[in-house]
Every structure is written in structure tokens, then in C-alpha cells.
Write a protein that holds these residues in place. Sequence first.
Motif, PDB file in Angstrom:
ATOM      1  N   ASP A   1      59.845  63.477 124.100  1.00 51.65           N
ATOM      2  CA  ASP A   1      60.823  62.450 124.153  1.00 51.65           C
ATOM      3  C   ASP A   1      60.869  61.555 122.763  1.00 51.65           C
ATOM      4  O   ASP A   1      61.907  61.217 122.209  1.00 51.65           O
TER       5      ASP A   1
ATOM      6  N   ILE B   1      62.444  63.639 119.782  1.00 53.02           N
ATOM      7  CA  ILE B   1      63.789  63.774 119.857  1.00 53.02           C
ATOM      8  C   ILE B   1      64.522  62.392 119.570  1.00 53.02           C
ATOM      9  O   ILE B   1      65.458  62.618 118.925  1.00 53.02           O
TER      10      ILE B   1
ATOM     11  N   GLN C   1      67.030  61.856 116.571  1.00 53.47           N
ATOM     12  CA  GLN C   1      68.253  61.067 116.830  1.00 53.47           C
ATOM     13  C   GLN C   1      68.615  59.910 116.013  1.00 53.47           C
ATOM     14  O   GLN C   1      69.762  59.584 115.433  1.00 53.47           O
TER      15      GLN C   1
ATOM     16  N   SER D   1      68.583  67.244 126.184  1.00 54.93           N
ATOM     17  CA  SER D   1      69.045  66.724 125.106  1.00 54.93           C
ATOM     18  C   SER D   1      70.290  67.301 124.628  1.00 54.93           C
ATOM     19  O   SER D   1      71.267  66.791 124.108  1.00 54.93           O
TER      20      SER D   1
ATOM     21  N   GLU E   1      72.373  65.558 121.491  1.00 54.42           N
ATOM     22  CA  GLU E   1      71.067  64.701 120.876  1.00 54.42           C
ATOM     23  C   GLU E   1      70.361  65.900 120.045  1.00 54.42           C
ATOM     24  O   GLU E   1      70.704  67.105 119.882  1.00 54.42           O
TER      25      GLU E   1
END
Length: 443
Positions: A327, A330, A334, A374, A379
Amino acid sequence: MNLHLKHIKVYHVLGIFSLVSILYYNFHDHIQFPVYYTWQPKMSFVGVNSTRFMIKTSSKTCFEDFYVNGWNSYWLMQDSLNGPSKSRVSEMMKRGAQMGMTVCRTWAFSDGDSPNALQVSPGVFNERVFKGLDYVIVEARRHRIRLILSLVNNLNAFGGKAQYVRWAKEAGINVSSSSDSFFSNAVIKKYYKDYVKAVVTRRNSLTGVKYSEEPAIFAWELINEPRCESSSSAPALENWITEMAAYVKSLDPKHLLTVGLEGFYGFKTTEKSTVNPGKWAASLGSDFIQNSAIENIDFASVHAYPHSWIPHSDLDGMVDYLSNWMDAHIKDGQEVLKKPVLFSEFGSPLRKKLEGPYDRDILLKQVYDKIYESAKKREAGAGVLIWQLLVEGMKQYRDEFSLVAREHPSTYNLIVQQSSRLKNISSQGNANRKFHHIGRCLA
């Protein structure tokens, strides 16, 4: 033309084809003309558009998202050096394609004085081994697999940065005994640049295509898992990445480039320290955000080995750690980096309780689900490469994380399912945008 003459012509063509095939398979190491070239499928270069990989469609004016389900097989070049083991390279590519995987990461380095080293001394190469790498690229393209080629090892296996330091010492260069000299010494940096130039500009002996023009190469990786012996070398590592990324791009602007990071957050990003697997991770000199943000780095790489990094944790703890690890990266891809994040190594041993699924399948499913979620949101989670896949009869390359996929049906099915759902999402990403020729996609 009568039927008899037609049969003669057919037999004549088949005879020529058979003769060429026999000559190739028996003497291909000595054949200099591009036997394979006309048989290679057409492929497009992969680019990036902000946080997503993109690939040109057949229309040439549109692109589609490209989400990665792939694997690591570091041994491909080594097994391409003789006839019996070459078949394993072909078989691995075939099986990867059959599972719907699209990207394989492998070593394009082997440094030292061993018989199968690619670079036997600075700037001196073993052509036999180079031809092995040629073969890997040909077989990848034949099966529509794209390669991430790593250019040097941080570790001592296959020479690594320590070998470069030894070469400098043997040449009488006044260099520190620390392998961190690899990142700062001017002579050693010149050794690395010469090596990179030889690889990136090489013309494939089987196809006649320069590596810099080969669409079956997905990306170059500067170094596998860069670490420093001392945290004080962190600025040298960051400067090295900046310098070498610019150099690779000057030689090859078409291909993507990544660092090869494990994803640890350094001292410059102390607010992320709780994401690391332990305090030790921040002391290794690398920094996921600082290093990945460098201009010529096209996408960020992350590794994940919960069993190695938090060995005293139970399975539930590893699940929680892995969830937070993915998490965080990512989200940073992003919101901070605005670049794709590829989890280029994920490894877990088999391990099974008396009842229930394998540990590996539980963790692998979590990794795959994170990428899938994602991808659905378009993303930065761009894909995962499992460590590592083998075919039968390869005990010399086995480690605790390796597997022959077909021998583990539950893991095999997870891989196939991930390939299928990422392919579906990719095909939904068609858009009418221009694709920039230097490897970036412009909105």
C-alpha cells in the motif's frame, strides 16, 4: 504444370528447409547470418504515461494499458551456453507464455574469471556467453515475452560490484576495500559504463538487431538490489544512479529504465520508517523515494520477502506487513513519484500447515489482489514478478523460494488467474493518444 512436377517442387522446398534446419541446430554457434530474424513476431516497445505502462496497439495511433504478471529466471544466460541446457530456456519461455505471463527478469551480467563469465576483465568479453544472451532474447521474442535485463549485481554472486573493486585494485588503483567504492571511484564507474555500452549497443548475432532496437527488451535495470556497506555512502549511491541513468538513456532512449531497488525507505524519509521491515533497512544507503524520483528512471522497483525480512513473525504478521508494504509503495508511486511501481521480486517458501493452503499461496494471492485492485483504479501498482521459476532438472539453481509451477497446481492456478484478469483490464485501457518514440506516452 502436371502433378508430378508439383510434387518435385514441394519436395525440393522441403529438402532445402530441412537442410537449413539441420545446419542451424548443429552449427548455429558459428552461423553469422540472421537465421531467426524473419521468423520473429512483431512487438512494440513499452512506454509509460504517468503511473501506467503503455503499449502501442496494432493501429499504431492508439495504446493500451500494460499490466505485468511475470517472473524471474536469473539463470537464462548461463543455461544458453550449450545444447542440452538451451532447451530449458526455450521451455521456460514457453511455459511462461502458456501461463499468460508477459515479462521475465533475468541477469545480463556475469563478471570474473570463471569459464562462463560474460565479462572476464574490464571491457573484455566472452563471445560465447554473449551469444547465450543473444539466444535468450531470441527465445523471449519468439514466445512474445519481454525481458528486464539487470546489468550488475550488488551481491557477490556472478561477480557483482565487489569484482569491479577487485579489478581496480589489481590495476593498481588507490581504492578503498569497501565495495561502496563501486559507487564513487571514477575508474570503477568507467568500467561499468564500458560494460553497459557493450551490452546496450550489441548487435544480436542471431538476428542482426541491436539490443537498443529490440522490442523484446522491456527495460534495463541498473543494478540488482543496491545496498551500501555504510549509510554515509547514500549520497554516492544517489549520484551514481543519476549519472548512470543519464548514460544508459544517452545510449538507448527507446527502452525503459529502472534502478533495481528493494524499496527500503532511507533516513531522508524518516516518516516512512515504520513501513520498513526493521531499523536495519534504513541504514543500507538506498531510499525508495529519493532514488526512484531521479529524472531518467522511468519506473520504480520494489522487492518483497516477508519470510526473510521479518523471520520471527507468524503468518498473520507477514500478511499485515506485506499489505502495508505494498500500500505504501503504490501510494507513493501514485501521489509522490507519479511513476509505475513494479514489484519485481516477490518470494515466499512453500510451507504448509497441517490444514489449510500453502503460506506462499496466501501471500501470493494478497500480492496479486493488491495489484489487481490498483490496476482496476488505473493507479500505480503496475505488476508483480514472482521469484523464481524453474523447469525440471535444475537443482543447481534452486533456492527456498524457487518452484516448477506445474508441480504446484494451487500456485499455478493463481498465476494463470492473475494473467487473465490483468489482460482483461489492459484490453479495456485503449485510448486515442500519441505514443512518444523515446519510450514515454503523452496524454
